[in-house]
Design a protein around this motif. Structure first.
Motif, PDB file in Angstrom:
ATOM      1  N   SER A  69       0.841  -1.031   0.137  1.00  0.00           N
ATOM      2  CA  SER A  69      -0.304   0.458  -0.373  1.00  0.00           C
ATOM      3  C   SER A  69       1.144   1.642  -0.129  1.00  0.00           C
ATOM      4  O   SER A  69       0.038   2.080  -0.738  1.00  0.00           O
ATOM      5  N   ASP A  70       2.083   1.080   0.385  1.00  0.00           N
ATOM      6  CA  ASP A  70       2.134   2.282   0.780  1.00  0.00           C
ATOM      7  C   ASP A  70       2.952   2.778  -0.718  1.00  0.00           C
ATOM      8  O   ASP A  70       3.403   3.897  -0.811  1.00  0.00           O
ATOM      9  N   THR A  71       3.647   1.947  -1.372  1.00  0.00           N
ATOM     10  CA  THR A  71       4.338   1.192  -2.387  1.00  0.00           C
ATOM     11  C   THR A  71       3.884   2.114  -3.474  1.00  0.00           C
ATOM     12  O   THR A  71       4.074   2.776  -4.297  1.00  0.00           O
ATOM     13  N   MET A  72       2.460   1.727  -3.501  1.00  0.00           N
ATOM     14  CA  MET A  72       1.018   1.819  -4.653  1.00  0.00           C
ATOM     15  C   MET A  72       0.317   3.091  -4.587  1.00  0.00           C
ATOM     16  O   MET A  72       1.237   4.300  -5.019  1.00  0.00           O
ATOM     17  N   GLN A  73       0.939   3.892  -2.974  1.00  0.00           N
ATOM     18  CA  GLN A  73       0.543   5.521  -2.260  1.00  0.00           C
ATOM     19  C   GLN A  73       2.070   6.728  -3.205  1.00  0.00           C
ATOM     20  O   GLN A  73       2.140   7.448  -3.132  1.00  0.00           O
ATOM     21  N   ILE A  74       3.576   5.458  -2.683  1.00  0.00           N
ATOM     22  CA  ILE A  74       4.161   6.792  -3.688  1.00  0.00           C
ATOM     23  C   ILE A  74       4.534   7.455  -4.682  1.00  0.00           C
ATOM     24  O   ILE A  74       4.213   8.455  -4.389  1.00  0.00           O
ATOM     25  N   PRO A  75       4.010   7.087  -5.713  1.00  0.00           N
ATOM     26  CA  PRO A  75       3.955   7.292  -7.126  1.00  0.00           C
ATOM     27  C   PRO A  75       2.839   8.179  -7.901  1.00  0.00           C
ATOM     28  O   PRO A  75       2.037   9.350  -8.306  1.00  0.00           O
ATOM     29  N   LEU A  76       1.109   7.746  -6.322  1.00  0.00           N
ATOM     30  CA  LEU A  76       0.159   8.525  -6.599  1.00  0.00           C
ATOM     31  C   LEU A  76      -0.090  10.061  -6.076  1.00  0.00           C
ATOM     32  O   LEU A  76      -0.199  11.459  -6.040  1.00  0.00           O
ATOM     33  N   SER A  77       1.334  10.308  -4.892  1.00  0.00           N
ATOM     34  CA  SER A  77       1.620  10.884  -3.864  1.00  0.00           C
ATOM     35  C   SER A  77       2.197  12.005  -4.548  1.00  0.00           C
ATOM     36  O   SER A  77       1.653  13.531  -5.179  1.00  0.00           O
ATOM     37  N   GLN A  78       2.965  11.398  -5.911  1.00  0.00           N
ATOM     38  CA  GLN A  78       3.837  12.112  -6.886  1.00  0.00           C
ATOM     39  C   GLN A  78       3.080  12.499  -7.409  1.00  0.00           C
ATOM     40  O   GLN A  78       3.256  13.950  -7.914  1.00  0.00           O
ATOM     41  N   LEU A  79       2.161  12.419  -7.852  1.00  0.00           N
ATOM     42  CA  LEU A  79       1.752  12.625  -8.672  1.00  0.00           C
ATOM     43  C   LEU A  79       0.124  13.811  -8.788  1.00  0.00           C
ATOM     44  O   LEU A  79       0.214  14.642  -9.149  1.00  0.00           O
ATOM     45  N   PHE A  80      -0.244  13.941  -7.667  1.00  0.00           N
ATOM     46  CA  PHE A  80      -0.960  15.116  -6.890  1.00  0.00           C
ATOM     47  C   PHE A  80       0.196  15.909  -7.022  1.00  0.00           C
ATOM     48  O   PHE A  80      -0.373  17.374  -7.299  1.00  0.00           O
TER      49      PHE A  80
END
Length: 320
Positions: A69-80
């Motif tokens: 879950s943390d790894t999936m959230q890293i690129p999503l956070s960078q997109l935001f």
């Protein structure tokens, strides 16, 4: 006159290019940090699926779920982050979809930390029952429940937005960039988000602190393994720190908005980058850092994979 218009057009283009270049240079350090964290987290995820000892142990299965879950959230956070820095607008449905995924992944971490804390509590305080309680089946069932809770939360958030009069809008294009705050379109959705976040983190903190106190009390017992109890106590303390950092990530946007009212744009950008790295990215990397350094088996395999097997030749003993 034409030459004047051409000159003005060139000047405008020059300003736009300079602004884009400045924004690119500002976002470059955070992008670099994001890529490094994503790479190491990705290696950790692959490592935890590479050996039977990791796939057949409840603590490693829970760690894999947390890291995933943390790894999936890293690129999503960078997109935001990119959307906000470059002021990119999108439609409400697309932003809502991205926010739903982000909210789902954000809720997985505290739930998983609770399960990991309970697993350590049972291992130290009830060692004879650990093998029957912390089974692979029960662990996987717990993970399914965690994701189910996250999905239910997302569904409720979507239902809370149905009161917003989307039909009255001239266009579904947003007036601002996509973020958690810009999607708080109704008073109900805003209230639900605050209540859910508060209840989630307070409940998780109570469970982790209770587990820590119980393990600390048992650690003074003569019959318990002192080293194992001390290690479990330190792990629970680290889980509490992780939970605190995850909570900080949820207040990242309100902090930036509050600071923006009193500081200049240049200062805000610097503070924003620091907050983004330490309040958003670092909590998603902390699990890899903690277990990559503390767990001997993971550390050996992690270094072996990071070094691409070129110079490091190790003999890994996976027997416990």
């Amino acid at each position: 006159m034409l030459s004047g218009l051409h000159s003005e057009s060139n000047h405008t283009s020059g300003l736009q290019y300079r602004t884009f270049l400045e924004l690119f240079l500002v976002s470059a350090p955070t992008t670099t940090v994001c890529c490094v964290f994503l790479f190491i987290n990705g290696i950790m995820v692959l490592t935890l699926r590479s050996k039977p000892v990791f796939r057949e142990s409840s603590c490693y299965i829970l760690l894999f779920n947390l890291l995933l879950s943390d790894t999936m959230q890293i690129p999503l956070s960078q997109l935001f982050y990119f959307l906000s820095v470059f002021r990119v607008r999108m439609t409400y449905p697309l932003c809502g979809f991205l926010k739903s995924i982000n909210d789902l992944l954000t809720g997985i971490s505290p739930f998983t930390l609770v399960l990991m804390s309970l697993e350590r509590y049972v291992a130290v305080c009830h060692p004879l029952r650990h093998a029957t309680i912390a089974t692979i089946r029960n662990t996987r069932m717990g993970i399914v429940i965690v994701w189910a809770f996250g999905l239910v939360n997302v569904l409720i958030e979507v239902l809370a937005l149905l009161d917003f009069p989307f039909n009255d809008l001239k266009s579904l294009m947003m007036n601002d960039f996509c973020s958690n705050l810009t999607m708080m379109l109704t008073q109900m959705s805003d209230l639900y988000s605050k209540v859910y976040t508060g209840v989630l983190f307070v409940s998780a903190a109570i469970v982790i602190i209770s587990s820590y106190v119980s393990v600390a009390v048992v650690a003074h017992s003569v019959s318990v393994d002192k080293a194992s109890a001390q290690k479990a106590r330190n792990t629970l303390l680290l889980h509490l720190i992780q939970l605190s950092l995850c909570l900080c990530a949820t207040i990242h946007d309100p902090l930036i908005i509050g600071i923006s009212k009193v500081l200049s744009r240049a200062t805000i950008m610097r503070i924003w980058n620091v907050f983004y790295v330490f309040l958003v990215l670092v909590p998603r990397f902390l699990s890899s850092l903690i277990y990559g350094l503390r767990d001997k088996t993971i550390r050996t395999l992690l270094m072996y994979r990071i070094c691409c097997r070129l110079t490091l030749k190790v003999n890994v003993n996976l027997e416990h």
